[in-house]
Scaffold this motif. Sequence first.
Motif, PDB file in Angstrom:
ATOM      1  N   TYR A  81       6.458   5.990 -12.215  1.00 55.24           N
ATOM      2  CA  TYR A  81       5.415   6.262 -11.228  1.00 55.24           C
ATOM      3  C   TYR A  81       4.008   6.017 -11.781  1.00 55.24           C
ATOM      4  O   TYR A  81       3.118   5.575 -11.061  1.00 55.24           O
ATOM      5  CB  TYR A  81       5.493   7.716 -10.751  1.00 55.24           C
ATOM      6  CG  TYR A  81       6.710   8.071  -9.932  1.00 55.24           C
ATOM      7  CD1 TYR A  81       7.389   7.130  -9.160  1.00 55.24           C
ATOM      8  CD2 TYR A  81       7.197   9.378  -9.927  1.00 55.24           C
ATOM      9  CE1 TYR A  81       8.495   7.476  -8.416  1.00 55.24           C
ATOM     10  CE2 TYR A  81       8.306   9.739  -9.181  1.00 55.24           C
ATOM     11  CZ  TYR A  81       8.956   8.785  -8.432  1.00 55.24           C
ATOM     12  OH  TYR A  81      10.057   9.124  -7.687  1.00 55.24           O
ATOM     13  N   HIS A  82       3.805   6.340 -13.050  1.00 56.88           N
ATOM     14  CA  HIS A  82       2.463   6.286 -13.636  1.00 56.88           C
ATOM     15  C   HIS A  82       2.164   4.966 -14.340  1.00 56.88           C
ATOM     16  O   HIS A  82       1.108   4.819 -14.949  1.00 56.88           O
ATOM     17  CB  HIS A  82       2.274   7.457 -14.607  1.00 56.88           C
ATOM     18  CG  HIS A  82       2.314   8.800 -13.935  1.00 56.88           C
ATOM     19  ND1 HIS A  82       1.221   9.341 -13.296  1.00 56.88           N
ATOM     20  CD2 HIS A  82       3.325   9.692 -13.767  1.00 56.88           C
ATOM     21  CE1 HIS A  82       1.548  10.516 -12.781  1.00 56.88           C
ATOM     22  NE2 HIS A  82       2.819  10.747 -13.045  1.00 56.88           N
ATOM     23  N   GLN A  83       3.085   4.011 -14.235  1.00 57.33           N
ATOM     24  CA  GLN A  83       2.847   2.709 -14.846  1.00 57.33           C
ATOM     25  C   GLN A  83       2.068   1.808 -13.887  1.00 57.33           C
ATOM     26  O   GLN A  83       2.402   1.708 -12.704  1.00 57.33           O
ATOM     27  CB  GLN A  83       4.176   2.031 -15.199  1.00 57.33           C
ATOM     28  CG  GLN A  83       5.040   2.819 -16.158  1.00 57.33           C
ATOM     29  CD  GLN A  83       4.423   2.961 -17.521  1.00 57.33           C
ATOM     30  OE1 GLN A  83       3.798   2.042 -18.044  1.00 57.33           O
ATOM     31  NE2 GLN A  83       4.595   4.131 -18.130  1.00 57.33           N
ATOM     32  N   GLU A  84       1.036   1.160 -14.418  1.00 61.47           N
ATOM     33  CA  GLU A  84       0.303   0.183 -13.615  1.00 61.47           C
ATOM     34  C   GLU A  84       1.058  -1.142 -13.636  1.00 61.47           C
ATOM     35  O   GLU A  84       1.513  -1.580 -14.695  1.00 61.47           O
ATOM     36  CB  GLU A  84      -1.113  -0.012 -14.165  1.00 61.47           C
ATOM     37  CG  GLU A  84      -2.018   1.194 -13.983  1.00 61.47           C
ATOM     38  CD  GLU A  84      -2.222   1.557 -12.518  1.00 61.47           C
ATOM     39  OE1 GLU A  84      -2.308   0.632 -11.682  1.00 61.47           O
ATOM     40  OE2 GLU A  84      -2.262   2.767 -12.212  1.00 61.47           O
TER      41      GLU A  84
ATOM     42  N   ASN B 118       6.745  11.457  -6.140  1.00 61.38           N
ATOM     43  CA  ASN B 118       5.790  10.565  -6.789  1.00 61.38           C
ATOM     44  C   ASN B 118       4.400  11.158  -6.607  1.00 61.38           C
ATOM     45  O   ASN B 118       3.800  11.048  -5.543  1.00 61.38           O
ATOM     46  CB  ASN B 118       5.880   9.172  -6.164  1.00 61.38           C
ATOM     47  CG  ASN B 118       4.897   8.189  -6.784  1.00 61.38           C
ATOM     48  OD1 ASN B 118       4.167   8.526  -7.724  1.00 61.38           O
ATOM     49  ND2 ASN B 118       4.882   6.972  -6.283  1.00 61.38           N
ATOM     50  N   ASN B 119       3.885  11.784  -7.654  1.00 56.51           N
ATOM     51  CA  ASN B 119       2.564  12.416  -7.589  1.00 56.51           C
ATOM     52  C   ASN B 119       1.468  11.543  -8.190  1.00 56.51           C
ATOM     53  O   ASN B 119       0.355  12.012  -8.401  1.00 56.51           O
ATOM     54  CB  ASN B 119       2.603  13.764  -8.325  1.00 56.51           C
ATOM     55  CG  ASN B 119       3.546  14.751  -7.659  1.00 56.51           C
ATOM     56  OD1 ASN B 119       3.576  14.851  -6.435  1.00 56.51           O
ATOM     57  ND2 ASN B 119       4.337  15.461  -8.451  1.00 56.51           N
ATOM     58  N   SER B 120       1.783  10.294  -8.448  1.00 61.65           N
ATOM     59  CA  SER B 120       0.786   9.385  -9.003  1.00 61.65           C
ATOM     60  C   SER B 120      -0.003   8.728  -7.878  1.00 61.65           C
ATOM     61  O   SER B 120       0.265   8.933  -6.691  1.00 61.65           O
ATOM     62  CB  SER B 120       1.471   8.301  -9.844  1.00 61.65           C
ATOM     63  OG  SER B 120       2.103   7.348  -9.004  1.00 61.65           O
ATOM     64  N   GLU B 121      -0.973   7.913  -8.256  1.00 68.10           N
ATOM     65  CA  GLU B 121      -1.769   7.193  -7.263  1.00 68.10           C
ATOM     66  C   GLU B 121      -1.077   5.911  -6.805  1.00 68.10           C
ATOM     67  O   GLU B 121      -1.555   5.247  -5.877  1.00 68.10           O
ATOM     68  CB  GLU B 121      -3.144   6.862  -7.852  1.00 68.10           C
ATOM     69  CG  GLU B 121      -3.988   8.112  -8.154  1.00 68.10           C
ATOM     70  CD  GLU B 121      -5.342   7.760  -8.726  1.00 68.10           C
ATOM     71  OE1 GLU B 121      -5.605   6.556  -8.939  1.00 68.10           O
ATOM     72  OE2 GLU B 121      -6.132   8.691  -8.981  1.00 68.10           O
ATOM     73  N   ASN B 122       0.017   5.551  -7.457  1.00 66.80           N
ATOM     74  CA  ASN B 122       0.759   4.341  -7.088  1.00 66.80           C
ATOM     75  C   ASN B 122       1.823   4.702  -6.048  1.00 66.80           C
ATOM     76  O   ASN B 122       2.891   5.200  -6.399  1.00 66.80           O
ATOM     77  CB  ASN B 122       1.415   3.724  -8.331  1.00 66.80           C
ATOM     78  CG  ASN B 122       0.409   3.395  -9.411  1.00 66.80           C
ATOM     79  OD1 ASN B 122      -0.644   2.821  -9.129  1.00 66.80           O
ATOM     80  ND2 ASN B 122       0.715   3.741 -10.658  1.00 66.80           N
TER      81      ASN B 122
ATOM     82  N   TYR C 112       8.285  -0.904 -15.776  1.00 69.56           N
ATOM     83  CA  TYR C 112       8.780  -0.186 -16.943  1.00 69.56           C
ATOM     84  C   TYR C 112      10.232  -0.570 -17.217  1.00 69.56           C
ATOM     85  O   TYR C 112      10.917  -1.135 -16.353  1.00 69.56           O
ATOM     86  CB  TYR C 112       8.680   1.327 -16.712  1.00 69.56           C
ATOM     87  CG  TYR C 112       8.855   2.156 -17.959  1.00 69.56           C
ATOM     88  CD1 TYR C 112       7.938   2.081 -19.003  1.00 69.56           C
ATOM     89  CD2 TYR C 112       9.944   3.009 -18.100  1.00 69.56           C
ATOM     90  CE1 TYR C 112       8.106   2.829 -20.150  1.00 69.56           C
ATOM     91  CE2 TYR C 112      10.113   3.765 -19.241  1.00 69.56           C
ATOM     92  CZ  TYR C 112       9.193   3.673 -20.266  1.00 69.56           C
ATOM     93  OH  TYR C 112       9.354   4.409 -21.408  1.00 69.56           O
TER      94      TYR C 112
END
Length: 341
Positions: free
Chosen positions: A166-169, A32-36, A133
Amino acid sequence: MKKLLQVALTCTMLISFAQNKETIKLKGSIPNNSENEYKELIVIDQRKDKIIGILPFDDPKEMREVTFEESPNEDLTKWYRKSNLKGGKKELVLVLNELKLSVKETSDHKQLGIMRFSVQTFSKEGEQYQFLYKKDTTFVFSHKNVSDVMVKNIHHVFSGLLALTYHQEPHKDILSANEVSDYEAHIKNTYAVFKSESLKDGIYLDYISFFKQIPEEGSVLEKNEFMGTVTRGTIEKNGKVKKIPARKIFAYVENGKSYKILNDKLTDLNRNEKGFYLLARPKDVFQKGIDPAFAMLGLAGVLIDAVATEVFSNDRQQEIYIDPLTGEYDLSDEKLNKLIQ
């Protein structure tokens, strides 16, 4: 005696199936390379049919049952943990609604593999959930060893789904565990658009505001009447005017009629018992000319792209629905449906 032989044969087949397993191998990393950040992955297995599939493998064809090594939760949780050690306050919840594999022989004796895949993901903190998602689709494979190819691609399906997740808010709506168990029913029972036939006029910047029927206050759509195109939208608030590019407008409602903007022109957003849809050519809707169900995961070059190519290259208009859970276009192609039935 005949009945006794039939019972014995049935028992032999069941024992054979029980002994012959084809295990799903979850290969590679899923960082997981996202900020979440999430401290762990939890899988809720809601499949009505727990049998993934009993398929023919190798030559001569041997029937084997496709299984996880232990269970969806055990296997996917371990796989996630190997790639993600940085932790976080929240948990990532994956609700598995369907994973079903089958093989069909066509009239010209080709083997088609069919993978039905339905998953929803949520962020969880304490006992509060938030939607992230959803992917509900069918993949069709064509290959000499189609059973083997399908099983080997399952890890691609899950890794692609997680990469998108991973990139979903997280949505703002707070959900309970019961609401998560049937999230689609929750949406249809709570979103305003499903409770009334009338729509509120104005500009909607995202699908959630459209389905909740919360248009932008003071919004106006500017049009070039001579060219028949949309110029932009404007939102006036506290004496200030904000300009909105046409590409950032999710939907527009005028006199109770809803529209989408395609190629800078208003296109009717129709409604029936299935939901909201466009009557349009897929190549005008999907930017890259391929169905997201095919493009989403980059599966190993074995998807039956002949069907997809035909769908996106012709000029036939089709009903292209909008998924109320994600706002994405959902193309249900008749030829593909006939192929997999």
